[in-house]
Design an enzyme around this catalytic site. Structure first.
Site, short mmCIF file in Angstrom:
data_model
loop_
_atom_site.label_atom_id
_atom_site.label_comp_id
_atom_site.label_asym_id
_atom_site.label_seq_id
_atom_site.Cartn_x
_atom_site.Cartn_y
_atom_site.Cartn_z
N VAL A 1 -16.31 21.26 -5.76
CA VAL A 1 -15.71 22.56 -5.44
C VAL A 1 -14.92 22.47 -4.13
O VAL A 1 -13.85 23.06 -4.00
CB VAL A 1 -16.80 23.66 -5.36
CG1 VAL A 1 -16.19 24.99 -4.93
CG2 VAL A 1 -17.51 23.81 -6.70
N CYS A 2 -15.44 21.72 -3.18
CA CYS A 2 -14.84 21.65 -1.84
C CYS A 2 -13.34 21.32 -1.84
O CYS A 2 -12.57 22.00 -1.16
CB CYS A 2 -15.61 20.68 -0.95
SG CYS A 2 -17.35 21.12 -0.75
#
Length: 187
Positions: free
Chosen positions: A46-47
């Site tokens: 996700v980062c």
């Protein structure tokens, strides 16, 4: 306990920025608006989507007088390796702060001791070095740079026009509210 108006503690950390390693301190954040954008770790899922979203909006933040600082518990060497390896992360022009000692994560109260990582926390810090807004999200939910930018603009507007408040979904140029002076301190 709320972190609103908490002064950021003195700090000195290494960063990967503009192709080199640099030191970033509390003195660097004073006198301008800042966003501290904590994320769990480099080389994750996700980062990079969040950091790319911020990278795509970075110039707008800068024009608004706001610096972005992404922060994870990785070292500045890992930030460089990720920057070199990922097309999404190569877009980043803002400083990537390294927090391997967890000093920043602990100060902003987003450190997950059992995991050795930070929560997904976003903090807007005013020019005096105080937290003006923050949000902490579950690790599996990404954030939105457009909404973050809107919040920064609203906080800047209210700081400049202290007798007015910004309603939901406020954007520059939209109508604001002017509560009675009796209620301003109670909002």
């Amino acid at each position: 306990m709320s972190l609103i108006n908490k002064e950021v503690s003195d700090f000195s950390v290494q960063a990967y920025h503009e192709g080199s390693f640099k030191t970033v301190t509390k003195a660097d954040i004073l006198g301008k608006w800042s966003v501290f954008f904590f994320y769990p770790a480099d080389f994750t899922f996700v980062c990079p989507t969040e950091l790319e979203d911020l990278a795509n909006k970075y110039e707008e933040f800068r024009k608004a007088g706001c610096e972005i600082y992404s922060v994870s518990c990785d070292t500045h060497f890992v930030h460089k390796a990720w920057h070199d390896a990922s097309d999404r992360i190569k877009k980043i022009q803002y400083p990537m702060l390294a927090d391997p000692t967890h000093a920043l994560s602990k100060d902003f109260e987003v450190y997950i001791e059992a995991a050795g990582l930070s929560e997904r926390g976003t903090f807007v810090v005013n020019p005096e070095g105080r937290i003006a807004a923050y949000e902490v999200s579950a690790g599996n939910v990404g954030r939105n740079a457009d909404e973050l930018f809107r919040k920064v603009q609203a906080l800047q507007f209210v700081a400049e026009h202290g007798d007015q408040v910004c309603p939901a979904k406020w954007k520059p140029g939209a109508e604001t509210l002017k509560p009675s002076l009796d209620l301003v301190g109670q909002l």
